[in-house]
Design an enzyme around this catalytic site. Structure first.
Site, PDB file in Angstrom:
ATOM      1  CG  ASN A 191       9.353 -12.016  -1.520  1.00  0.00           C
ATOM      2  OD1 ASN A 191      10.571 -11.972  -1.605  1.00  0.00           O
ATOM      3  ND2 ASN A 191       8.634 -11.021  -1.020  1.00  0.00           N
ATOM      4  CG  ASP A 203       2.251  -6.718  -3.305  1.00  0.00           C
ATOM      5  OD1 ASP A 203       2.904  -5.710  -3.005  1.00  0.00           O
ATOM      6  OD2 ASP A 203       2.370  -7.313  -4.395  1.00  0.00           O
ATOM      7  CE  LYS A 226       2.134 -25.568  15.020  1.00  0.00           C
ATOM      8  NZ  LYS A 226       2.733 -26.837  15.423  1.00  0.00           N
ATOM      9  CG  PHE A 283      14.509  -2.729  -7.685  1.00  0.00           C
ATOM     10  CD1 PHE A 283      15.113  -1.561  -7.237  1.00  0.00           C
ATOM     11  CD2 PHE A 283      15.314  -3.727  -8.221  1.00  0.00           C
ATOM     12  CE1 PHE A 283      16.487  -1.396  -7.324  1.00  0.00           C
ATOM     13  CE2 PHE A 283      16.687  -3.574  -8.304  1.00  0.00           C
ATOM     14  CZ  PHE A 283      17.274  -2.409  -7.860  1.00  0.00           C
ATOM     15  CE  LYS A 311       4.242   0.477  -6.814  1.00  0.00           C
ATOM     16  NZ  LYS A 311       4.555  -0.503  -5.773  1.00  0.00           N
TER      17      LYS A 311
END
Ligand code: CTP
Length: 398
Positions: free
Chosen positions: A203, A272, A282, A316, A334
């Site tokens: 990300n 996630d 590959k 966060f 959490k």
């Protein structure tokens, strides 16, 4: 406290003598360093008489070739007042051609900079860019006041009031100690989840917020352990960095380093999902379309929330909408004590040097932090974390 006072060559240099006196009256020891230009305005003897210590002026007229190192190590804070445009540029770029600038590079404690100069020099893009660099480095800039300047112009440029500078010094000194003896564990950056030996899912997290937090915690006296995903950032000063790649590795290193930590801050943008069985070679383009089946990664924060003991746990939430609501949902699900919610995908967020955040607390309180450099946001998060811990102790005897 032992304070180093660096004096630059501006008309306001005479005010530094009053500042030295004020700091001494507050009970500090003051050691003065003057640039060559400063000595054109005030004599070193003035400061020596006020502080009772020899004023440092010349790199080469001192007892030892490494005196700037021993002086740096023996003091708690460096204040530069007045800081001229030239001095600010040198500090920003790490030019170290005289005693003061060399000392600055060798100094690892808090730095307070009080600029004074002509209004046009102050407003110049070069000066402002240099100040921004120094702010991002975590230094406290005490902005000049507006008023009549020695050059005959009126505007910002006059050295801030001595009481204002002394107050900023006081804040930096008290801040510096508030995490002494603590261990703070921080995660930062993205994780990379391999799809084959050459490809991965990841990300846009840059790691800047987590790195700023680690730097701030270390600057305030903590042992800061930073478990970092792959980022392009230099290790912050005084921080122990443990590099990881995947969510599974991050979990392992977090658990390994958890024991001494009283505060855990999970700033990382953990993937996630991942491919549980990564092919050895590959993947070739043999089909027109392929489907990836991904399994969930371990939720490290949720796991910590289940076994957090006395630790203060801060998560966060990087969101593109409903930041506060999502942050509160994650706080509950959490079992965190605080969640720092950020809006990402716009101007602030992942790659930016600035951030704005909403802090949602276990106490039910919500605090909005307006847009500021990530290093400043980091200090605010730590300030609020310490206040929250006190409130939780008081409420639950934790
Ligand atoms: N986190 C974690 N381990 C994961 C995923 C997230 O420790 N596998 C932590 C992050 O470090 C962050 C917090 O959980 O502190 C929130 O992360 P986020 O990805 O926003 O939360 P998710 O639980 O993934 O929620 P959602 O995808 O529904 O937004």
């Amino acid at each position: 406290m032992r304070i180093l006072l660096g004096v630059g060559g501006g008309i306001a240099a005479y005010k530094a003598a009053e500042l030295a006196r004020l700091l001494m009256q507050e009970g500090h020891q003051v050691r003065v360093i003057m640039t060559d230009a400063a000595q054109e305005f005030v004599r070193p003897l003035t400061f020596a008489a006020l502080t009772g210590q020899k004023t440092l002026t010349d790199m080469f007229a001192i007892e030892s070739a490494i005196e700037h190192i021993s002086v740096a190590q023996g003091h708690d804070l460096l204040v530069i007042a007045p800081a001229t445009g030239d001095l600010i540029a040198k500090l920003a770029h790490g030019l170290a051609g005289d005693f003061l600038t060399t000392l600055y590079l060798a100094f690892t404690g808090p730095v307070v900079i009080a600029p004074a100069m002509n209004v046009n020099m102050w407003m110049h893009a070069a000066t402002q860019a240099n100040l921004e660099t120094l702010r991002k480095r975590g230094h406290r800039i005490v902005d000049p006041e507006s008023g009549y300047l020695a050059c005959g112009m009126t505007g910002p440029g006059r050295l801030a009031g001595l009481e204002t500078i002394a107050a900023a010094i006081g804040r930096e000194l008290s801040k510096r100690r508030d995490l002494d003896g603590e261990t703070v564990l921080i995660t930062a950056g993205p994780t990379q989840e391999p799809l084959d030996p050459v490809r991965y899912i990841s990300n846009r997290s840059s790691g800047k917020m987590g790195y700023a937090l680690a730097e701030a915690a270390a600057a305030r006296g903590a042992r800061a352990i930073l478990i970092s995903g792959p980022v392009r950032l230099a290790p912050p000063r005084g921080v122990e960095v443990v590099s990881v790649r995947t969510a599974a590795e991050m979990r392992e290193k977090v658990l390994e380093n958890l024991e001494p930590a009283g505060i855990v801050i999970k700033a990382a943008a953990v993937a996630d999902f991942h491919l549980s069985k990564v092919p050895d070679h590959k993947v070739k383009k043999t089909a027109a379309r392929i489907t990836l089946e991904l399994d969930p990664t371990p939720d490290i924060l949720a796991e910590l929330g289940r076994n957090k003991g006395d630790r203060l746990l801060i998560g966060f939430a990087a969101e593109t909408q409903n930041v506060e609501q999502e942050a509160r949902r994650k706080l509950e699900s959490k079992n965190c004590d605080m969640v720092v919610g950020n809006l990402v995908g716009g101007e602030t967020g992942f790659e930016s040097d600035e951030n704005e955040a909403v802090l949602v607390m276990r106490t039910g309180e919500t605090i909005s932090l307006p847009r500021a450099p990530k290093r400043e946001i980091a200090d605010r998060v730590l300030d609020e974390a310490l206040k929250l811990r006190l409130a939780l102790y008081a409420a639950h005897g934790r």
